[in-house]
Design an enzyme around this catalytic site. Sequence first.
Site, PDB file in Angstrom:
ATOM      1  N   ASP A  57      -2.014   1.261   8.586  1.00 34.62           N
ATOM      2  CA  ASP A  57      -0.618   0.943   8.257  1.00 34.62           C
ATOM      3  C   ASP A  57      -0.167   1.833   7.093  1.00 34.62           C
ATOM      4  O   ASP A  57      -0.789   1.836   6.037  1.00 34.62           O
ATOM      5  CB  ASP A  57      -0.508  -0.539   7.887  1.00 34.62           C
ATOM      6  CG  ASP A  57       0.901  -1.068   8.054  1.00 34.62           C
ATOM      7  OD1 ASP A  57       1.839  -0.428   7.545  1.00 34.62           O
ATOM      8  OD2 ASP A  57       1.058  -2.126   8.682  1.00 34.62           O
ATOM      9  N   SER A 109       7.200  -2.045   9.807  1.00 38.64           N
ATOM     10  CA  SER A 109       5.972  -2.195  10.601  1.00 38.64           C
ATOM     11  C   SER A 109       6.133  -3.061  11.847  1.00 38.64           C
ATOM     12  O   SER A 109       5.383  -2.900  12.800  1.00 38.64           O
ATOM     13  CB  SER A 109       4.862  -2.803   9.741  1.00 38.64           C
ATOM     14  OG  SER A 109       4.441  -1.880   8.776  1.00 38.64           O
ATOM     15  N   PHE A 291     -10.271 -15.678   6.602  1.00 40.34           N
ATOM     16  CA  PHE A 291     -11.101 -15.596   5.403  1.00 40.34           C
ATOM     17  C   PHE A 291     -10.368 -15.869   4.090  1.00 40.34           C
ATOM     18  O   PHE A 291     -11.001 -16.174   3.086  1.00 40.34           O
ATOM     19  CB  PHE A 291     -11.781 -14.225   5.351  1.00 40.34           C
ATOM     20  CG  PHE A 291     -12.608 -13.954   6.589  1.00 40.34           C
ATOM     21  CD1 PHE A 291     -13.870 -14.513   6.725  1.00 40.34           C
ATOM     22  CD2 PHE A 291     -12.117 -13.186   7.632  1.00 40.34           C
ATOM     23  CE1 PHE A 291     -14.626 -14.303   7.865  1.00 40.34           C
ATOM     24  CE2 PHE A 291     -12.863 -12.965   8.781  1.00 40.34           C
ATOM     25  CZ  PHE A 291     -14.127 -13.521   8.897  1.00 40.34           C
ATOM     26  N   GLU A 333      -6.372  -3.158  12.542  1.00 42.32           N
ATOM     27  CA  GLU A 333      -5.356  -2.689  11.599  1.00 42.32           C
ATOM     28  C   GLU A 333      -5.896  -2.685  10.175  1.00 42.32           C
ATOM     29  O   GLU A 333      -6.433  -3.682   9.693  1.00 42.32           O
ATOM     30  CB  GLU A 333      -4.119  -3.598  11.620  1.00 42.32           C
ATOM     31  CG  GLU A 333      -3.024  -3.019  10.720  1.00 42.32           C
ATOM     32  CD  GLU A 333      -2.170  -4.038   9.964  1.00 42.32           C
ATOM     33  OE1 GLU A 333      -1.136  -3.635   9.428  1.00 42.32           O
ATOM     34  OE2 GLU A 333      -2.547  -5.214   9.884  1.00 42.32           O
ATOM     35  N   ASP A 338      -1.030   0.372   3.408  1.00 47.70           N
ATOM     36  CA  ASP A 338       0.406   0.155   3.233  1.00 47.70           C
ATOM     37  C   ASP A 338       0.702  -0.663   1.975  1.00 47.70           C
ATOM     38  O   ASP A 338       1.612  -0.339   1.214  1.00 47.70           O
ATOM     39  CB  ASP A 338       0.923  -0.572   4.479  1.00 47.70           C
ATOM     40  CG  ASP A 338       2.402  -0.871   4.423  1.00 47.70           C
ATOM     41  OD1 ASP A 338       3.196   0.089   4.439  1.00 47.70           O
ATOM     42  OD2 ASP A 338       2.767  -2.051   4.364  1.00 47.70           O
ATOM     43  N   HIS A 342       3.016   0.486  -1.154  1.00 50.09           N
ATOM     44  CA  HIS A 342       4.189  -0.285  -1.580  1.00 50.09           C
ATOM     45  C   HIS A 342       4.147  -0.565  -3.085  1.00 50.09           C
ATOM     46  O   HIS A 342       5.174  -0.575  -3.750  1.00 50.09           O
ATOM     47  CB  HIS A 342       4.262  -1.620  -0.832  1.00 50.09           C
ATOM     48  CG  HIS A 342       4.900  -1.525   0.524  1.00 50.09           C
ATOM     49  ND1 HIS A 342       6.155  -0.992   0.714  1.00 50.09           N
ATOM     50  CD2 HIS A 342       4.466  -1.900   1.752  1.00 50.09           C
ATOM     51  CE1 HIS A 342       6.468  -1.039   2.004  1.00 50.09           C
ATOM     52  NE2 HIS A 342       5.449  -1.579   2.663  1.00 50.09           N
ATOM     53  N   ASP A 379       1.408   3.502  11.812  1.00 49.78           N
ATOM     54  CA  ASP A 379       2.695   3.002  12.299  1.00 49.78           C
ATOM     55  C   ASP A 379       3.872   3.772  11.689  1.00 49.78           C
ATOM     56  O   ASP A 379       4.881   3.996  12.323  1.00 49.78           O
ATOM     57  CB  ASP A 379       2.814   1.488  12.067  1.00 49.78           C
ATOM     58  CG  ASP A 379       2.449   1.064  10.655  1.00 49.78           C
ATOM     59  OD1 ASP A 379       2.042   1.919   9.846  1.00 49.78           O
ATOM     60  OD2 ASP A 379       2.588  -0.136  10.367  1.00 49.78           O
ATOM     61  N   HIS A 380       3.698   4.183  10.442  1.00 51.49           N
ATOM     62  CA  HIS A 380       4.756   4.935   9.745  1.00 51.49           C
ATOM     63  C   HIS A 380       4.120   5.578   8.527  1.00 51.49           C
ATOM     64  O   HIS A 380       2.982   5.256   8.174  1.00 51.49           O
ATOM     65  CB  HIS A 380       5.898   3.993   9.315  1.00 51.49           C
ATOM     66  CG  HIS A 380       5.403   2.833   8.516  1.00 51.49           C
ATOM     67  ND1 HIS A 380       5.009   2.954   7.204  1.00 51.49           N
ATOM     68  CD2 HIS A 380       5.145   1.555   8.857  1.00 51.49           C
ATOM     69  CE1 HIS A 380       4.557   1.800   6.772  1.00 51.49           C
ATOM     70  NE2 HIS A 380       4.612   0.924   7.759  1.00 51.49           N
ATOM     71  N   HIS A 459       9.014   2.843   2.891  1.00 50.59           N
ATOM     72  CA  HIS A 459       8.355   3.648   3.923  1.00 50.59           C
ATOM     73  C   HIS A 459       8.954   5.047   4.013  1.00 50.59           C
ATOM     74  O   HIS A 459      10.105   5.251   3.640  1.00 50.59           O
ATOM     75  CB  HIS A 459       8.500   2.985   5.300  1.00 50.59           C
ATOM     76  CG  HIS A 459       7.746   1.701   5.423  1.00 50.59           C
ATOM     77  ND1 HIS A 459       7.861   0.875   6.510  1.00 50.59           N
ATOM     78  CD2 HIS A 459       6.855   1.104   4.593  1.00 50.59           C
ATOM     79  CE1 HIS A 459       7.070  -0.183   6.347  1.00 50.59           C
ATOM     80  NE2 HIS A 459       6.462  -0.069   5.179  1.00 50.59           N
TER      81      HIS A 459
END
Length: 523
Positions: A57, A109, A291, A333, A338, A342, A379-380, A459
């Site tokens: 991601d 996403s 988890f 994933e 990501d 961020h 994804d991006h 993104h």
Amino acid sequence: MRSLKLAVFALFLATSGSTGLEDAAFWDRVATQELHSALRVSVNERRARNVVLFVGDGMGPNTITAARIYKGQLAGEGRDAERGLLAFERFPHVALLKTYNTDKQVSDSASTATALFSGVKSNYKTVGLDANVKLGDCESSLNKSYRADSILKWAQDAGKLTGFVTNTRLTHATPAALYAHSAHRSWECEAKMPRSAAKCKDIARQMVEDEPGKSINVILGGGRQCLVSNVTITAKDPIDTWACRRGDRLDLIRMWEEEKRAKGVSHSVVSKNKELTEVDFEKTDFLLGVFTNGFLQYEHERDAEISPSLAEMTVAAIKTLNKGPNGFILVVESGMIDQAHHRGTARKALDETVALEKAVEEALKLVDLNETLVIVTADHTHTLSIAGYPVRGTSIMGIAYKSKSDALNYTTLSYATGTEIKFYPFNATHVTRPDPSTEDVESFEYKQHSAISTDEGVHGGGEVTAYAIGPWSHLFQSVHEQNYVAHVVGFASKIGNYEVATNGAATMELVTMSAVLICLLFN
Ligand SMILES: *[C@@H]1O[C@H](CO)[C@@H](O)[C@H](O)[C@H]1NC(C)=O
Ligand SMILES: *[C@@H]1O[C@H](CO)[C@@H](O)[C@H](O)[C@H]1NC(C)=O
Ligand SMILES: *[C@@H]1O[C@H](CO)[C@@H](O)[C@H](O)[C@H]1NC(C)=O
Ligand SMILES: *[C@@H]1O[C@H](CO)[C@@H](O)[C@H](O)[C@H]1NC(C)=O
Ligand SMILES: *[C@@H]1O[C@H](CO)[C@@H](O)[C@H](O)[C@H]1NC(C)=O
């Protein structure tokens, strides 16, 4: 003959002595070896029995470049680190994917996952729906003709086993697109659903109550707070206050277990890493592992008592899935790449990329590439930049150079958008950059400078890469729309729209498709 000559030449070069200087002979040798492997690439057009699709991601091309240098430097390769490759960069086939969606030049996403997994581009922040459904429009999301089925549904319909693994919440935007149809990615549990969405079901309940969610064999990740009301909170397992938190007294983990028991299928529910290692994968047909309340921990600070690594979850998933008569599809994933971007913490993003590579390497040990298509993509992108002109061997986290404008050093890595600019001191006329030479730029917590202050790094809109190996991996070539990925998965494994009774019929379909194409071209 040609490749024989090349092989002899390569052998000659390889034995002609290395001075450490990257001179002409050196680069001839490097290129000859690359040519030699390129000439050996063969095409496998057998049906893909299994597919493992890895999604980093936010893992744009710059993240991959920086991560490979980071990995090499950690291993002490010094100025050779730039020449390294991550395991998946050695795959024989690569494509570029365009990531814009139906309403945004730069996407989120949920919509990119819908493109990757369902083969349909969609609107910003919508999950498993086509462009007919606007963000937040519960009513139209209920229309079956607007719902896009994912590769997991196609696989189940074809009798394959299915699974997914994530280090984010099981209900987070990317995994949600594998099983849910939701007009808003935030509707992970009932607590974030507006009154206007009363007719719609939250994403967590879709995973446990609806198809294809309840037929998914392996589900491993975080996000207990969306599945269970009144979860236990500890210092090591806090609540994610940004995300949905279930409060309707349901316990979807127990409901999942009860449904499997009622069906009489072998199943296992785990909540700790140790329990995962004790599962008898041979005898387990359904495996649910949750988890943490929120995301799993970053790999560099992971408490192995609580969270498994992405690699450990991938291994558990493949061992559970690799026993059906018709093969399997697994999606893995890495969502923490990501998250790190961020927050503007580049080192964490690079470290998580290396952790994803580890998961890919472990998967490659367990599957037969003759019958398993393995894809690694993103994804991006994010707005991470790699700036000039650090000399070879400079720490990728370090200082690149001194600015000729403000005479201050700058780091090689920086972001176009991020959270740190608000700390820049300013007077009536000037903003002054802090001097990174006085900051701990190598730290996992360090936030690289960014040009524009936003609440979080946003993104990027550039292309992502897709690396592939195994049956039909050669369909990853050239520049494609992102939704092409699901279609290659379907075509390679003959599921979804590409499902056929026999291989003979599959060939017929190809012939028909070519005929249609020829007609189109000549009319
Ligand atoms: C669902 O969408 C189709 C296609 O646009 C439309 O014809 C139909 O009326 C819709 N159904 C409902 C219940 O809105
Ligand atoms: C469980 O959560 C709900 C909603 O957040 C709350 O109203 C209720 O008091 C909680 N119950 C317990 C036993 O904590
Ligand atoms: C791959 O599969 C084909 C067809 O089953 C077989 O002929 C070939 O030997 C296999 N190759 C390897 C390396 O297993
Ligand atoms: C810039 O960084 C270098 C190390 O890369 C350091 O030696 C130098 O003192 C720094 N210059 C300033 C102006 O801080
Ligand atoms: C603001 O900072 C700039 C750059 O350091 C300096 O040249 C300028 O004189 C300062 N202005 C005021 C009003 O202090």
